[in-house]
Design an enzyme around this catalytic site. Sequence first.
Site, PDB file in Angstrom:
ATOM      1  CB  CYS A 383       0.795   3.887  -1.888  1.00  0.00           C
ATOM      2  SG  CYS A 383       0.565   2.157  -2.286  1.00  0.00           S
ATOM      3  CG  HIS A 509      -3.852   4.483  -0.684  1.00  0.00           C
ATOM      4  ND1 HIS A 509      -3.393   5.394  -1.600  1.00  0.00           N
ATOM      5  CD2 HIS A 509      -3.437   3.264  -1.123  1.00  0.00           C
ATOM      6  CE1 HIS A 509      -2.747   4.770  -2.569  1.00  0.00           C
ATOM      7  NE2 HIS A 509      -2.750   3.473  -2.287  1.00  0.00           N
ATOM      8  CD  GLU A 511      -4.969   8.343  -0.284  1.00  0.00           C
ATOM      9  OE1 GLU A 511      -4.199   8.157   0.687  1.00  0.00           O
ATOM     10  OE2 GLU A 511      -4.738   7.867  -1.427  1.00  0.00           O
TER      11      GLU A 511
END
Length: 534
Positions: A383, A509, A511
């Site tokens: 990001c 993202h 993650e």
Amino acid sequence: MTKYVFVTGGVVSGLGKGITASSLALLLKSRGYKVFMQKFDPYFNVDPGTMNPIQHGEVFVTYDGCETDLDLGHYERFIDEELNYTSNITSGKIYSSVIEKERHGDYLGATVQLVPHITNEIKNKVYEAGITSKADIVITEIGGTVGDIESQAFIESLRQIQYEKGTSDTCFVHTTLIPYIIGSNELKTKPTQNSVKDLQNMGIRPNFLVCRTPFETSDSIKEKLSLFCNLPKSNIIDCVDAKNIYEIPLNLHKQKIDELILKQFNLKENKANLKDWCDLINRMDNLKDEVDIALVGKYVELHDAYLSVAESLRHAGYKYHTKVNIHWINSEFLEKENINLKEVFKNIQGILVPGGFGNRGINGKIKAIEFARINNIPFLGICLGMQLAVIEFAKDVCGILDANSTEFDPLCKEAVIDLMSNQKTVINMGGTLRLGNYNCTIKKNTLAYKDYKEEHIKERHRHRYEFNNKYMDILESKGMVFSGINEESNLVEIIEIPKHKHFIACQFHPEFKSRPTRPHPLFDSFIKSSIDNK
Ligand code: GLN
């Protein structure tokens, strides 16, 4: 008929209530039940999106674009189910919805009150999670500690649910602390007794106690708790400090909590299938190698601010039997004038720049990115990390000296990163970022394609700024490849530098989608390249 488990916390915060809730969910899922999870937070922010990560830790984003508490990240990682807007409810959400209904005239004639209007709204949120998820069991964690003024409306609502549904459809698990007192060298039960009393004063009798303790408690402690807290000894479960949170489900399972909950619910106690989880623990206990990764951010003093990123790095490590040592590097520290970057990154095999907002520490992150690019060190940007990689490349490789983002300098001459067009009229800060799942099409013959092995993916987002396509040609001509694009809005999602050993960054993202037993492809290949870089 959905059954409801409520997880409350007593004595102190930070006991690992979220991990207990996630562990129960994992265990019940492993016995063949469809499980859904939900968290109530007593604060008045509508969601944690506007809070400083230093106060609250990371903001976890669900696929449907909700900004939520970081505990939801634990939930998703443990149960491997995607949660949604019904999964994180705050006092802010409850009150604003009640006030909106009042203005709309929904309660015409009535005096709008805490009981029943706020409590009904809370109860509806519990039932809504059950109805929309079609789960057999919904597990709801109540944030904060029993006795806090803030959470009283939530506790009262749960009391009503317990009364309405009865004990074969509701189950209360209270997590508490059994402290060890040095000097008298004893484990102490009094704080737990008091906190159960608090709960009972509010009309709730817990069915289970999960006691956080430095080591196993004795029979006599359990007898004492059983007598004073009014529940059978078998339902008092030790939660001994573990070296790894992923061990906790197995520790609780050994004490049969899942079996006992199913008994209370009159549900069949199917055999638990925990093979994958046991394999994972086995892998974690037998890591053979190590890799050193620098995480360059501005909130590094609170690791929870990057919780999912750190977890994702570790997940990828487990796959390669490798322990990932995360070096938390404060980006502002890198801004010092005569800093020796070679020294800072001396024993580092990979550099990661995560997401973030605002000006502070930006130049330090750009320095780290430049260092990774020039020295051929595996790099993953997320990001803001992608946006800064673009700025660095535009400046240092393409010679666009004024390259910047309008986030840091609204009047900058060369806005290689700019506010998304649909953000220009946004007034409210809360809930207005580009949030949740968006499509991304991946170009063949790229590192991204090699990682994902597919052309069409969906990833979760949380940003307001984007790559300015005006600069695509010039960056491309100097060797940057735009390997992932959102075709609906023609928006850059992934960039990479093929000449580099491993240089990739994404606008989304990744993650949020990594799982301990299934690392995310971008983390997987980043860790693999970092290991190869040793
Ligand atoms: N601040 C940047 C934006 O809003 C990046 C956001 C992030 O890293 N999550 O676009």
